[in-house]
Write a protein that holds these residues in place. Structure first.
Motif, PDB file in Angstrom:
ATOM      1  N   ARG A  54      39.345  35.958  31.179  1.00  0.00           N
ATOM      2  CA  ARG A  54      39.082  35.050  32.311  1.00  0.00           C
ATOM      3  C   ARG A  54      38.541  35.836  33.496  1.00  0.00           C
ATOM      4  N   HIS A  55      37.575  35.234  34.204  1.00  0.00           N
ATOM      5  CA  HIS A  55      37.068  35.770  35.474  1.00  0.00           C
ATOM      6  C   HIS A  55      37.244  34.702  36.551  1.00  0.00           C
ATOM      7  N   GLU A  56      37.683  35.106  37.718  1.00  0.00           N
ATOM      8  CA  GLU A  56      37.682  34.257  38.907  1.00  0.00           C
ATOM      9  C   GLU A  56      37.013  35.076  39.996  1.00  0.00           C
ATOM     10  N   ILE A  57      35.813  34.661  40.404  1.00  0.00           N
ATOM     11  CA  ILE A  57      34.974  35.484  41.273  1.00  0.00           C
ATOM     12  C   ILE A  57      34.615  34.726  42.544  1.00  0.00           C
ATOM     13  N   ASP A  58      34.752  35.403  43.675  1.00  0.00           N
ATOM     14  CA  ASP A  58      34.312  34.866  44.967  1.00  0.00           C
ATOM     15  C   ASP A  58      33.163  35.726  45.458  1.00  0.00           C
ATOM     16  N   TYR A  59      31.998  35.099  45.638  1.00  0.00           N
ATOM     17  CA  TYR A  59      30.818  35.783  46.149  1.00  0.00           C
ATOM     18  C   TYR A  59      30.795  35.572  47.661  1.00  0.00           C
ATOM     19  N   ARG A  60      30.915  36.648  48.418  1.00  0.00           N
ATOM     20  CA  ARG A  60      31.059  36.560  49.877  1.00  0.00           C
ATOM     21  C   ARG A  60      29.838  37.098  50.629  1.00  0.00           C
ATOM     22  N   GLY A  61      28.945  37.773  49.923  1.00  0.00           N
ATOM     23  CA  GLY A  61      27.765  38.332  50.570  1.00  0.00           C
ATOM     24  C   GLY A  61      26.788  38.842  49.535  1.00  0.00           C
ATOM     25  N   ASN A  62      25.614  39.185  49.998  1.00  0.00           N
ATOM     26  CA  ASN A  62      24.551  39.641  49.104  1.00  0.00           C
ATOM     27  C   ASN A  62      24.364  41.147  49.188  1.00  0.00           C
ATOM     28  N   LEU A  63      23.701  41.658  48.187  1.00  0.00           N
ATOM     29  CA  LEU A  63      23.336  43.071  48.137  1.00  0.00           C
ATOM     30  C   LEU A  63      21.890  43.129  47.694  1.00  0.00           C
ATOM     31  N   ARG A  64      21.067  43.848  48.433  1.00  0.00           N
ATOM     32  CA  ARG A  64      19.644  43.959  48.120  1.00  0.00           C
ATOM     33  C   ARG A  64      19.341  45.299  47.447  1.00  0.00           C
ATOM     34  N   GLU A  65      18.171  45.387  46.863  1.00  0.00           N
ATOM     35  CA  GLU A  65      17.754  46.606  46.176  1.00  0.00           C
ATOM     36  C   GLU A  65      17.944  47.824  47.067  1.00  0.00           C
ATOM     37  N   GLY A  66      18.526  48.883  46.475  1.00  0.00           N
ATOM     38  CA  GLY A  66      18.744  50.124  47.191  1.00  0.00           C
ATOM     39  C   GLY A  66      20.050  50.186  47.967  1.00  0.00           C
ATOM     40  N   GLU A  67      20.683  49.045  48.187  1.00  0.00           N
ATOM     41  CA  GLU A  67      21.955  49.042  48.907  1.00  0.00           C
ATOM     42  C   GLU A  67      23.094  49.448  47.973  1.00  0.00           C
ATOM     43  N   THR A  68      24.137  49.982  48.562  1.00  0.00           N
ATOM     44  CA  THR A  68      25.258  50.528  47.806  1.00  0.00           C
ATOM     45  C   THR A  68      26.550  49.814  48.182  1.00  0.00           C
ATOM     46  N   VAL A  69      27.415  49.652  47.181  1.00  0.00           N
ATOM     47  CA  VAL A  69      28.771  49.138  47.399  1.00  0.00           C
ATOM     48  C   VAL A  69      29.754  50.068  46.704  1.00  0.00           C
ATOM     49  N   THR A  70      30.974  50.045  47.191  1.00  0.00           N
ATOM     50  CA  THR A  70      32.060  50.741  46.519  1.00  0.00           C
ATOM     51  C   THR A  70      32.896  49.689  45.811  1.00  0.00           C
ATOM     52  N   GLY A  71      33.000  49.823  44.497  1.00  0.00           N
ATOM     53  CA  GLY A  71      33.846  48.940  43.706  1.00  0.00           C
ATOM     54  C   GLY A  71      35.244  49.518  43.652  1.00  0.00           C
ATOM     55  N   ARG A  98      31.679  42.105  49.669  1.00  0.00           N
ATOM     56  CA  ARG A  98      30.565  41.303  49.144  1.00  0.00           C
ATOM     57  C   ARG A  98      31.024  40.404  48.008  1.00  0.00           C
ATOM     58  N   VAL A  99      31.877  40.946  47.140  1.00  0.00           N
ATOM     59  CA  VAL A  99      32.391  40.189  45.991  1.00  0.00           C
ATOM     60  C   VAL A  99      33.842  40.605  45.784  1.00  0.00           C
ATOM     61  N   GLN A 100      34.686  39.629  45.464  1.00  0.00           N
ATOM     62  CA  GLN A 100      36.055  39.944  45.050  1.00  0.00           C
ATOM     63  C   GLN A 100      36.394  39.076  43.857  1.00  0.00           C
ATOM     64  N   ALA A 101      37.276  39.612  43.009  1.00  0.00           N
ATOM     65  CA  ALA A 101      37.563  38.908  41.754  1.00  0.00           C
ATOM     66  C   ALA A 101      38.950  39.255  41.250  1.00  0.00           C
ATOM     67  N   VAL A 102      39.452  38.340  40.423  1.00  0.00           N
ATOM     68  CA  VAL A 102      40.627  38.594  39.609  1.00  0.00           C
ATOM     69  C   VAL A 102      40.194  38.314  38.177  1.00  0.00           C
ATOM     70  N   THR A 103      40.361  39.297  37.309  1.00  0.00           N
ATOM     71  CA  THR A 103      39.984  39.132  35.915  1.00  0.00           C
ATOM     72  C   THR A 103      41.213  39.353  35.049  1.00  0.00           C
ATOM     73  N   THR A 104      41.339  38.559  34.020  1.00  0.00           N
ATOM     74  CA  THR A 104      42.448  38.709  33.091  1.00  0.00           C
ATOM     75  C   THR A 104      41.947  39.445  31.862  1.00  0.00           C
ATOM     76  N   TRP A 105      42.675  40.505  31.497  1.00  0.00           N
ATOM     77  CA  TRP A 105      42.319  41.350  30.367  1.00  0.00           C
ATOM     78  C   TRP A 105      43.421  41.286  29.333  1.00  0.00           C
ATOM     79  N   ALA A 106      43.043  41.411  28.061  1.00  0.00           N
ATOM     80  CA  ALA A 106      44.014  41.446  26.961  1.00  0.00           C
ATOM     81  C   ALA A 106      43.793  42.708  26.150  1.00  0.00           C
ATOM     82  N   LEU A 107      44.894  43.273  25.676  1.00  0.00           N
ATOM     83  CA  LEU A 107      44.867  44.502  24.888  1.00  0.00           C
ATOM     84  C   LEU A 107      44.807  44.170  23.406  1.00  0.00           C
TER      85      LEU A 107
END
Length: 128
Positions: A54-71, A98-107
């Motif tokens: 499962r993914h739950e994603i909130d898009y809060r802003g944009n990122l253009r070519e060449g711009e950097t984010v820290t995940g 810019r983006v925040q999310a909660v993802t559910t992972w299974a092993l």
């Protein structure tokens, strides 16, 4: 918390001139896998694989070519059986999320493809 830096490449940009939503999902996966590899032994990596349920994603802003984010990613709560929720956010150089999310992972057991309960000694390396 675990972090990686991502820079928007030309192939990441959609027709609106910013990073495509599918790229953010790909970056979330790269971030989670890198976190796993940083904490898991070679034997664990050979024996187990994680899959997103499962993914739950909130898009809060944009990122253009060449711009950097820290995940950034972290696991705030203990697993529930084979599953746990991983949080992620991508913060621009200006400090804005810019983006925040909660993802559910299974092993899964890599050899059989069956779900496995996440053992406490494995989970504790990822909990914040």
């Amino acid at each position: 918390m675990f972090s990686l830096t991502f820079t928007a490449e030309p192939a990441d940009i959609d027709e609106l001139g910013h990073v495509n939503n599918a790229v953010w999902v790909r970056w979330m996966e790269r971030l989670a896998v890198a976190h796993w590899r940083s904490q898991a032994s070679a034997e664990e990596q050979a024996a187990y694989v994680w899959v997103v349920t499962r993914h739950e994603i909130d898009y809060r802003g944009n990122l253009r070519e060449g711009e950097t984010v820290t995940g950034e990613t972290w696991v705030p709560d203990a697993p529930r059986g084979a599953r746990f929720d991983r949080h992620a956010r991508f913060v621009g150089e200006d400090g804005r999320v810019r983006v925040q999310a909660v993802t559910t992972w299974a092993l899964l057991d890599r050899a059989t493809g069956r779900l496995l309960r996440v053992r406490p000694e494995l989970a504790e390396r990822f909990l914040t």
